[in-house]
Design an enzyme around this catalytic site. Structure first.
Site, PDB file in Angstrom:
ATOM      1  N   CYS A 115     137.582  -4.775 -43.690  1.00 29.60           N
ATOM      2  CA  CYS A 115     138.629  -4.168 -44.528  1.00 29.60           C
ATOM      3  C   CYS A 115     139.404  -3.077 -43.793  1.00 29.60           C
ATOM      4  O   CYS A 115     140.440  -2.614 -44.262  1.00 29.60           O
ATOM      5  CB  CYS A 115     138.015  -3.601 -45.802  1.00 29.60           C
ATOM      6  SG  CYS A 115     137.021  -4.806 -46.685  1.00 29.60           S
ATOM      7  N   HIS A 243     142.066   1.892 -48.736  1.00 29.03           N
ATOM      8  CA  HIS A 243     141.717   0.481 -48.890  1.00 29.03           C
ATOM      9  C   HIS A 243     141.476   0.220 -50.380  1.00 29.03           C
ATOM     10  O   HIS A 243     140.750   0.965 -51.043  1.00 29.03           O
ATOM     11  CB  HIS A 243     140.471   0.174 -48.052  1.00 29.03           C
ATOM     12  CG  HIS A 243     139.827  -1.132 -48.400  1.00 29.03           C
ATOM     13  ND1 HIS A 243     140.548  -2.294 -48.553  1.00 29.03           N
ATOM     14  CD2 HIS A 243     138.529  -1.442 -48.666  1.00 29.03           C
ATOM     15  CE1 HIS A 243     139.716  -3.265 -48.878  1.00 29.03           C
ATOM     16  NE2 HIS A 243     138.493  -2.775 -48.954  1.00 29.03           N
ATOM     17  N   ASN A 273     140.060  -6.809 -54.254  1.00 29.18           N
ATOM     18  CA  ASN A 273     139.856  -6.371 -52.877  1.00 29.18           C
ATOM     19  C   ASN A 273     140.227  -7.513 -51.930  1.00 29.18           C
ATOM     20  O   ASN A 273     139.538  -8.533 -51.891  1.00 29.18           O
ATOM     21  CB  ASN A 273     138.379  -5.976 -52.707  1.00 29.18           C
ATOM     22  CG  ASN A 273     138.043  -5.496 -51.307  1.00 29.18           C
ATOM     23  OD1 ASN A 273     138.816  -5.685 -50.375  1.00 29.18           O
ATOM     24  ND2 ASN A 273     136.875  -4.893 -51.171  1.00 29.18           N
TER      25      ASN A 273
HETATM   26  N1  COA Z   1     129.383  -8.311 -64.795  1.00 31.21           N
HETATM   27  C1  COA Z   1     128.484  -7.809 -65.633  1.00 31.21           C
HETATM   28  N2  COA Z   1     127.399  -7.135 -65.233  1.00 31.21           N
HETATM   29  C2  COA Z   1     127.262  -6.938 -63.904  1.00 31.21           C
HETATM   30  C3  COA Z   1     128.175  -7.441 -62.966  1.00 31.21           C
HETATM   31  C4  COA Z   1     129.267  -8.166 -63.465  1.00 31.21           C
HETATM   32  N3  COA Z   1     130.209  -8.666 -62.662  1.00 31.21           N
HETATM   33  N4  COA Z   1     127.760  -7.091 -61.740  1.00 31.21           N
HETATM   34  C5  COA Z   1     126.629  -6.388 -61.886  1.00 31.21           C
HETATM   35  N5  COA Z   1     126.322  -6.305 -63.205  1.00 31.21           N
HETATM   36  C6  COA Z   1     125.183  -5.634 -63.827  1.00 31.21           C
HETATM   37  C7  COA Z   1     123.996  -5.504 -62.906  1.00 31.21           C
HETATM   38  O1  COA Z   1     123.224  -6.688 -62.931  1.00 31.21           O
HETATM   39  C8  COA Z   1     123.271  -4.324 -63.521  1.00 31.21           C
HETATM   40  O2  COA Z   1     122.552  -4.767 -64.633  1.00 31.21           O
HETATM   41  P1  COA Z   1     121.114  -4.118 -64.985  1.00 31.21           P
HETATM   42  O3  COA Z   1     121.391  -2.666 -65.220  1.00 31.21           O
HETATM   43  O4  COA Z   1     120.704  -4.889 -66.177  1.00 31.21           O
HETATM   44  O5  COA Z   1     120.272  -4.353 -63.757  1.00 31.21           O
HETATM   45  C9  COA Z   1     124.414  -3.439 -64.042  1.00 31.21           C
HETATM   46  O6  COA Z   1     125.577  -4.305 -64.123  1.00 31.21           O
HETATM   47  C10 COA Z   1     124.729  -2.273 -63.168  1.00 31.21           C
HETATM   48  O7  COA Z   1     124.795  -2.735 -61.838  1.00 31.21           O
HETATM   49  P2  COA Z   1     125.137  -1.761 -60.679  1.00 31.21           P
HETATM   50  O8  COA Z   1     125.167  -2.520 -59.387  1.00 31.21           O
HETATM   51  O9  COA Z   1     124.273  -0.548 -60.764  1.00 31.21           O
HETATM   52  O10 COA Z   1     126.616  -1.347 -61.103  1.00 31.21           O
HETATM   53  P3  COA Z   1     127.524  -0.254 -60.484  1.00 31.21           P
HETATM   54  O11 COA Z   1     127.937   0.685 -61.546  1.00 31.21           O
HETATM   55  O12 COA Z   1     126.964   0.304 -59.202  1.00 31.21           O
HETATM   56  O13 COA Z   1     128.813  -1.101 -60.073  1.00 31.21           O
HETATM   57  C11 COA Z   1     129.875  -2.133 -58.217  1.00 31.21           C
HETATM   58  C12 COA Z   1     128.703  -2.167 -59.175  1.00 31.21           C
HETATM   59  C13 COA Z   1     129.711  -3.286 -57.226  1.00 31.21           C
HETATM   60  C14 COA Z   1     131.174  -2.322 -58.990  1.00 31.21           C
HETATM   61  C15 COA Z   1     129.898  -0.762 -57.472  1.00 31.21           C
HETATM   62  O14 COA Z   1     128.631  -0.500 -56.918  1.00 31.21           O
HETATM   63  C16 COA Z   1     130.933  -0.691 -56.401  1.00 31.21           C
HETATM   64  O15 COA Z   1     132.116  -0.638 -56.686  1.00 31.21           O
HETATM   65  N6  COA Z   1     130.537  -0.663 -55.105  1.00 31.21           N
HETATM   66  C17 COA Z   1     131.471  -0.694 -54.017  1.00 31.21           C
HETATM   67  C18 COA Z   1     131.831  -2.115 -53.750  1.00 31.21           C
HETATM   68  C19 COA Z   1     132.972  -2.289 -52.796  1.00 31.21           C
HETATM   69  O16 COA Z   1     133.970  -1.635 -52.929  1.00 31.21           O
HETATM   70  N7  COA Z   1     132.822  -3.203 -51.832  1.00 31.21           N
HETATM   71  C20 COA Z   1     133.808  -3.546 -50.875  1.00 31.21           C
HETATM   72  C21 COA Z   1     133.889  -2.555 -49.810  1.00 31.21           C
HETATM   73  S1  COA Z   1     135.003  -3.035 -48.578  1.00 31.21           S
END
Ligand code: COA
Length: 316
Positions: A115, A243, A273
């Site tokens: 990215c 980004h 993204n």
């Molecule tokens: N829809 C519904 N539920 C979802 C889901 C989706 N698409 N994806 C994950 N969940 C659930 C998980 O299973 C978890 O459930 P649980 O509590 O029963 O175990 C819950 O949502 C919370 O998951 P978690 O991973 O803790 O969520 P989060 O608040 O950290 O958000 C992201 C997840 C991925 C959105 C966040 O971590 C993020 O934005 N990270 C950066 C990712 C990124 O930018 N990547 C590219 C970089 S170049």
């Protein structure tokens, strides 16, 4: 501050199909509400059969050249920043050279800094332009991705976040517009990686929380570095373009720095993204919206797989 470069043209190309959160929720165990509230994303574009990453790259490049009023024979180097090339070889840049009729006496190659690829490309463009080794005066820098080919519909925490697209910039030496760029990497093949045939894992894998932490730390330290080296406070630049991975990442930084929301350009709502395409897509949309007037000052911040990072100061 390095000697200057300027972006004289921008163009984009998206696949025909726009996919809503609702459509994603019909295939995957998720909801429009979850995706919007956790990421800010509302739609993204996915390539359909007959559309390739190379098509997107070539289309965006042709649009950028038209926007710049630059002819194919004036291009001295072509770089495609991508983590999802159509072929391992030839490079997407080589196919773009043929399709657009770019000269043969130019370097044309792909660059994988995930990215952060567009910012890595800007630094390379500046270095090559100022080294005086190119046969023609313009660099064509393209970010192009087909991430839909590497995300697993069953893995809901990645599938909902990514999209396909391309955008390109036409760059030349500038006597006035200043440019500063710092790049880095924290080698890591666990937090964000894939696909890898070695492990028979054809999809992207991500530890969302760890990436979130890396992203916010990287943007904040990148802004501090740019402020220190350029002598310009973040509050005094016109826009900060991060980004476009996640609205929550950008809002976290905005709140931490106590800067106005409007200073952070965002278009991730429309595209998700798009990895290396995300920063040039933001710039292309800013230009379309009339935001990139002469003299506009920008901080650009990239982070991503690698784990790569990049920060740049640019003037229009
Ligand atoms: N829809 C519904 N539920 C979802 C889901 C989706 N698409 N994806 C994950 N969940 C659930 C998980 O299973 C978890 O459930 P649980 O509590 O029963 O175990 C819950 O949502 C919370 O998951 P978690 O991973 O803790 O969520 P989060 O608040 O950290 O958000 C992201 C997840 C991925 C959105 C966040 O971590 C993020 O934005 N990270 C950066 C990712 C990124 O930018 N990547 C590219 C970089 S170049």
């Amino acid at each position: 501050m390095n000697r200057g470069i300027e972006i004289v043209g921008l163009g984009k190309m998206l696949p025909a199909a726009c996919v809503t959160n609702q459509q994603i929720a019909e295939q995957t165990d998720t909801s429009d509400e979850w995706i919007r509230s956790r990421s800010g994303i509302c739609t993204r574009y996915f390539c359909k059969e007959g559309e390739s990453q190379t098509d997107l790259a070539a289309g965006a490049a042709a649009n950028a050249l038209a926007d710049a009023g630059v002819r194919a024979e004036e291009v001295g180097m072509c770089i495609v920043a991508t983590a999802t090339p159509e072929y391992v070889t030839p490079a997407t840049a080589a196919v773009v050279q043929k399709r657009l009729g770019l000269p043969e006496d130019i370097p044309a190659f792909d660059l994988n800094a995930a990215c952060t690829g567009f910012i890595y490309g800007l630094q390379l463009a500046a270095a090559m332009l100022h080294a005086g080794t190119l046969q023609h005066p313009y660099v064509l820098l393209i970010g192009a991705e087909r991430l839909s080919g590497v995300i697993d519909p069953v893995e809901r925490s990645t599938y909902v976040l990514f999209g396909d697209g391309a955008a390109a910039a036409v760059i030349r030496v500038s006597d006035t517009g200043r440019f500063l760029c710092r790049l880095g990497v924290r080698g890591d093949a666990e937090v964000l990686y894939g696909p890898t045939k070695e492990k028979a894992e054809p999809y992207l894998h991500m530890n969302g929380r760890a990436v979130f932490r890396f992203a916010t730390e990287t943007i904040l330290s990148g802004i501090a570095l740019l402020e220190a080296e350029s002598g310009i406070a973040a509050g005094d630049v016109d826009y900060i373009v991060c980004h476009q991975a996640n609205q929550r990442i950008i809002e976290h930084v905005q709140k931490k720095l106590k800067l106005p929301h409007e200073k952070f350009f965002m278009n991730l709502q429309k595209y998700g993204n798009t990895s290396a395409a995300s920063i040039p897509l933001a710039l292309a949309d800013m230009k379309e919206a009339g935001l990139l007037k002469k003299g506009v000052r920008l901080f650009l911040l990239g982070f991503g797989g690698g784990l790569t990072k990049g920060a740049a100061y640019m003037e229009f």
